[in-house]
Design an enzyme around this catalytic site. Structure first.
Site, PDB file in Angstrom:
ATOM      1  N   THR A 292       0.838  -1.193   0.000  1.00 40.40           N
ATOM      2  CA  THR A 292       0.000   0.000   0.000  1.00 40.40           C
ATOM      3  C   THR A 292       0.871   1.239   0.000  1.00 40.40           C
ATOM      4  O   THR A 292       2.059   1.197   0.366  1.00 40.40           O
ATOM      5  CB  THR A 292      -0.877   0.066   1.254  1.00 40.40           C
ATOM      6  OG1 THR A 292      -0.029   0.213   2.417  1.00 40.40           O
ATOM      7  CG2 THR A 292      -1.741  -1.154   1.403  1.00 40.40           C
ATOM      8  N   ASP A 293       0.297   2.368  -0.405  1.00 42.63           N
ATOM      9  CA  ASP A 293       0.887   3.644  -0.044  1.00 42.63           C
ATOM     10  C   ASP A 293       0.597   3.844   1.435  1.00 42.63           C
ATOM     11  O   ASP A 293      -0.218   3.142   2.043  1.00 42.63           O
ATOM     12  CB  ASP A 293       0.293   4.773  -0.890  1.00 42.63           C
ATOM     13  CG  ASP A 293       1.211   5.973  -0.983  1.00 42.63           C
ATOM     14  OD1 ASP A 293       2.078   6.143  -0.103  1.00 42.63           O
ATOM     15  OD2 ASP A 293       1.054   6.765  -1.929  1.00 42.63           O
ATOM     16  N   TRP A 294       1.257   4.809   2.050  1.00 43.98           N
ATOM     17  CA  TRP A 294       1.201   4.956   3.504  1.00 43.98           C
ATOM     18  C   TRP A 294      -0.210   5.353   3.958  1.00 43.98           C
ATOM     19  O   TRP A 294      -0.731   6.402   3.569  1.00 43.98           O
ATOM     20  CB  TRP A 294       2.242   5.955   3.964  1.00 43.98           C
ATOM     21  CG  TRP A 294       3.532   5.292   4.346  1.00 43.98           C
ATOM     22  CD1 TRP A 294       4.199   5.443   5.525  1.00 43.98           C
ATOM     23  CD2 TRP A 294       4.315   4.354   3.576  1.00 43.98           C
ATOM     24  NE1 TRP A 294       5.337   4.658   5.539  1.00 43.98           N
ATOM     25  CE2 TRP A 294       5.423   3.974   4.355  1.00 43.98           C
ATOM     26  CE3 TRP A 294       4.172   3.782   2.325  1.00 43.98           C
ATOM     27  CZ2 TRP A 294       6.390   3.063   3.908  1.00 43.98           C
ATOM     28  CZ3 TRP A 294       5.131   2.874   1.874  1.00 43.98           C
ATOM     29  CH2 TRP A 294       6.209   2.534   2.667  1.00 43.98           C
ATOM     30  N   LEU A 295      -0.822   4.460   4.743  1.00 41.84           N
ATOM     31  CA  LEU A 295      -2.189   4.595   5.223  1.00 41.84           C
ATOM     32  C   LEU A 295      -3.199   4.513   4.079  1.00 41.84           C
ATOM     33  O   LEU A 295      -4.305   5.027   4.177  1.00 41.84           O
ATOM     34  CB  LEU A 295      -2.368   5.871   6.040  1.00 41.84           C
ATOM     35  CG  LEU A 295      -1.446   5.994   7.259  1.00 41.84           C
ATOM     36  CD1 LEU A 295      -1.659   7.321   7.962  1.00 41.84           C
ATOM     37  CD2 LEU A 295      -1.634   4.836   8.211  1.00 41.84           C
ATOM     38  N   GLY A 296      -2.808   3.832   3.012  1.00 44.01           N
ATOM     39  CA  GLY A 296      -3.717   3.566   1.904  1.00 44.01           C
ATOM     40  C   GLY A 296      -4.278   2.155   1.975  1.00 44.01           C
ATOM     41  O   GLY A 296      -4.680   1.604   0.952  1.00 44.01           O
TER      42      GLY A 296
END
Length: 873
Positions: A292-296
């Site tokens: 994931t992207d960060w907090l995605g």
């Protein structure tokens, strides 16, 4: 990344930025920001299950064999550890996984950015991706990749978060276009692939990102405050434009891929089964792992089933609460049967195999820096508040001689747009007056703006997570002053009232345009250029016009993240020359001086189109603003992006894609075309049978493997662990609400698949063009041969008039010297995506295909018609 924090008086203060833009004030296009929230009929993401197993590709077989031997012995806790980040600020890197120390696998360190090591020290701040694209130099693309990989390895970074090939640059105001290589899929693909090969030659795992359709910054992310927009993309457009560079990255063997924040066709990228399972892992044959992207990360079971392999940084919807969609919840999902053990085994095998593939099991350093602080000592887990402390920064110098590469990239990217009366190059004894704050340093000090979140002094890079701290900054002022003592500097963006020009004076005016990532707003621009539009910042247009009124000779130097409007001054009599220096990184000054004073002839070419008006673009590429509800961003322009659109709409831009002048001249002669692998059929032959994949015992493991009673170390508050309090009480969940279309039966290989990047036959060389390039001028220089294809109407679909497919750059040619360049065109290069057959369709025997070569998309003197002959017009 969208949520960041800072530590003040021992308290962690979170900054959640939704990025609602200020009203648009650009006089050229007052409607450039609009709402679009009605549903998009006809755009949906169909289910595709299960996730294809990795390990069948021959290049990866040895790594997968090693991984299988290890993963088959792992406990459930160890497997979950490697898939889940340890949490925000829970280690030295911007993200890190848990470990499997019994097998020598440490916490894997993930760190930004695409242009160098972010939030570190003694590192190189390389030119940005858009600058690299402007070089049109494959060798430099590769060398920069090697240098970034060497620095990442030297810092103990396992997974470097670059290159970026998405966004493609569909939206000219898009905040992060500058992180990629340009507004063309082939330029992005070649830049990305060369970077990946260079980075991974050092043992560092590269990460291609952001997959896919992340073309604007505001409203990109789903969180407690908003729903991320949906990029609604039709099948053909996806394949021919946005997927193209990712396919080449997979073909180059990239180890990891980052999913974008946004939705595609109303399904979040990090849990879009069609994108991850169907297209990426099946059709393109991706062998690495998806993060994931960060907090995605938005769901637990659904994302695992849809093809996600790693959660970063591991936290749930709100960081530092100690919870996660995976971690202990993933352990629960395995024990209750919601996620098949086979899916977890494949996830972990992909991660471990990539670790082996890059040789990281052999003397790979551990992290020796901290992304959280520049102090030598500090908390090891700052997100825990109560953390053990120790040495967190060892200040390891990883720069080597990389400044040489950085300077070469910055120099070769400089693009000469205009040069009337050969005012350039400047004589060293010329009388110069230099204007603009963009020529100087940030008055607040080097790296004084966190993540470059300001526009002060020379613009060396945009802002956000795609940056690196500058070890030093050689400014244009310094670069010019090193060459001549006849320059006077006025580092102001308002033309000084007392300046008068003598007849021999030359004014050199510096202007810029900035953008960046959404979590920082700079001068009213929340990442995307909402307030600034495509105008120069800090009243740059007025500065140029004022200089042009006073001086008879004006040279304009532009540092910019993307297209910038020049109409207010480009045709003024006094404006004799214009240079675009893009985003040069730490070597901004000397690289520019090399070109300004003629030590090197400019050889950069525009990696995007410069329009005459923002209204020249289609309405569908505007920045969209709808704070409530989900934005529906429908790609109605289809395949007609950047120069494809300008050609299709018969709009003459100010400067076309690929444009770039030199201090010398070149011609193209003696073109010849030869046939490689014949296109005997419209569709490629069937791909070879895939190899075998690792086999495991996929029974649900013992609950005791994730019991807290088996944990033998000191527990860190808020750290994300795989353990559960009473796992033995977890019962099988036969009624879990699986997604529509869910299946555990592996699908047959798609007809367009079968190899890394797709069917291997797609990359057979169909045609090879040789052309002689001769320096016909009086100065030394390099030329770029750009090859565009024109496809025939017999394919049955509309196609752009021209599409870049290949390029080559000469060595430095002395006056009168020639070099023969060879440009190869593959089957895929002359194909269109058939949405019915779901395969790439080419004209049989290349009938009707034209291959044109030249200096830009608007200057193509060489024409080769397949089956006939080549000519020079």
């Amino acid at each position: 990344m969208a949520i960041w924090s800072r530590v003040v008086s021992g308290l962690v203060i979170f900054q959640l930025v939704t990025g609602n833009p200020v009203p648009d004030t650009n006089h050229d296009n007052i409607a450039a920001i609009e709402r679009r929230d009605s549903p998009a009929p006809g755009y949906a993401s169909p289910p595709y299950y299960p996730t294809p197993f990795g390990g069948w590709a021959s290049d990866w077989s040895e790594a997968y064999t090693k991984a299988q031997q290890v993963v088959s012995q792992m406990t459930l806790a160890e497997k979950v550890n490697l898939t889940t980040g340890t949490g925000f600020f829970m280690g030295p890197c911007v993200g890190q996984t848990g470990s499997a120390l019994r097998f020598g696998i440490p916490n894997l360190c993930l760190q930004d950015s695409p242009l160098g090591i972010r939030n570190s020290d003694h590192n190189t701040a390389f030119p940005a991706g858009i600058t690299v694209g402007a070089t049109f130099n494959k060798e430099l693309m590769y060398q920069r990749g090697v240098a970034i990989g060497e620095e990442a390895r030297g810092k103990g970074i396992n997974i470097q978060l670059g290159p970026a090939v998405g966004p493609l640059g569909r939206k000219p105001r898009g905040g992060r276009n500058w992180e990629g290589f340009g507004a063309d899929p082939s330029l992005q693909a070649i830049g990305g692939a060369q970077t990946i090969k260079g980075m991974q030659s050092t043992g560092t795992i590269a990460t291609i990102k952001h997959f896919i359709g992340n073309e604007q910054e505001i409203h990109r992310m789903s969180n407690v405050a908003q729903i991320g927009y949906s990029s609604n993309i039709d099948d053909r457009t996806l394949h021919e434009i946005y997927l193209w560079p990712f396919a080449e990255g997979v073909r180059a063997g990239v180890g990891s891929l980052m999913a974008a924040y946004n939705d595609v066709n109303s399904s979040a990228c990090s849990q879009n089964s069609k994108l991850l399972n169907g297209i990426l892992k099946d059709e393109l044959g991706f062998q690495g792992f998806v993060m994931t992207d960060w907090l995605g990360h938005y769901t637990g079971v659904a994302s695992a089933l849809s093809g996600l392999d790693m959660s970063m940084p591991g936290d749930g919807a709100v960081p530092l609460l100690g919870d996660s969609y995976w971690g202990s919840e993933f352990s629960r999902s395995i024990l209750n049967g919601s996620v098949p053990v086979s899916r977890l085994n494949d996830m972990v095998t992909r991660i471990v195999a990539t670790w082996y593939k890059m040789g990281q099991d052999k003397d790979y350093p551990l992290p020796n820096f901290s992304t959280n602080t520049q102090d030598q000592k500090g908390p090891i887990y700052p997100g825990a508040l109560f953390s053990p402390s120790g040495i967190v920064n060892q200040y390891v110098d990883v720069q080597g001689d990389h400044k040489v590469t950085a300077r070469a990239v910055a120099r070769e990217a400089i693009t000469l747009l205009k040069n009337e009366n050969n005012v350039l190059p400047l004589a060293t004894n010329a009388s110069l007056k230099v204007f603009g704050t963009d020529a100087g340093a940030n008055p607040d000090g080097l790296n004084s703006c966190s993540d470059m979140g300001c526009d002060k002094g020379v613009l060396s890079m945009g802002w956000g997570s795609g940056t690196a701290r500058l070890p030093y900054l050689n400014t244009p002022q310094e670069g010019i002053a090193n060459v001549t003592q006849n320059a006077k500097f006025y580092l102001t963006d308002s033309f000084p009232s007392g300046v008068t020009a003598q007849a021999e004076d030359i004014a050199v005016v510096f202007i810029n345009a900035d953008s960046g990532e959404n979590y920082i707003t700079v001068e009213g621009n929340p990442g995307d250029r909402t307030a600034a539009g495509l105008a120069a910042w800090h009243n740059g247009d007025d500065l140029v016009k004022a200089a042009a009124e006073e001086f008879s000779q004006v040279v304009v130097v532009v540092h910019t993240v993307g297209p910038i409007l020049m109409e207010e001054w480009i045709d003024l009599d006094s404006v004799k020359a214009v240079l675009v220096a893009h985003l040069p990184g730490q070597e901004a000054g000397q690289s520019l001086a090399d070109v300004l004073f003629g030590d090197h002839s400019p050889s950069g070419h525009m990696p995007y189109t410069i329009p005459r008006s923002e209204s020249d673009y289609p309405d569908s590429v505007r920045i969209l603003n709808q704070p409530f509800g989900q934005i529906q961003d429908t790609y109605t322009e289809g395949i007609y992006v950047d120069y494809r659109h300008f050609l299709n709409a018969a709009i003459t831009p100010r400067f076309p894609f690929g444009h770039g002048l030199s201090y010398t001249t070149f011609n193209f002669t003696n073109p010849t075309v030869s046939v490689g692998t014949a296109l005997n059929s419209a569709y490629p032959p069937s791909a070879p049978v895939r190899g075998s994949t690792p086999v495991y015992n996929n029974t649900i493991p013992a609950a005791s493997e994730v019991s807290w009673s088996s944990f033998k170390y000191t527990r860190i508050w808020r750290y994300l662990y795989p353990y559960l309090d009473n796992p033995a009480s977890i019962a099988s969940s036969d009624k879990y609400p699986y997604p529509d279309g869910y299946s555990t039966t592996q699908k047959a290989v798609p007809r367009a698949g079968g190899g890394e990047g797709g069917n291997p036959a797609l990359f057979d060389v169909a045609f090879s063009v040789k052309v002689d390039v001769k320096n016909t001028g009086s100065r030394s220089g390099k030329a770029v041969a750009q090859l565009y294809v024109q496809l025939p109407s017999s394919l049955g679909v509309d196609t752009p008039a021209l599409q870049l497919r290949q390029f080559e750059k000469t060595k430095i040619l002395a006056p009168g010297e020639s070099q023969t360049l060879t440009l190869e065109v593959t089957r895929k290069d002359v194909s269109v995506w058939d949405v019915v057959t779901q395969d790439w369709k080419a004209p049989v025997n290349g009938e009707g295909v034209k291959l044109v070569i030249g200096n830009s998309v608007a200057d193509t003197p060489v024409v080769c018609v397949i089956g006939r002959s080549c000519s020079v017009q």
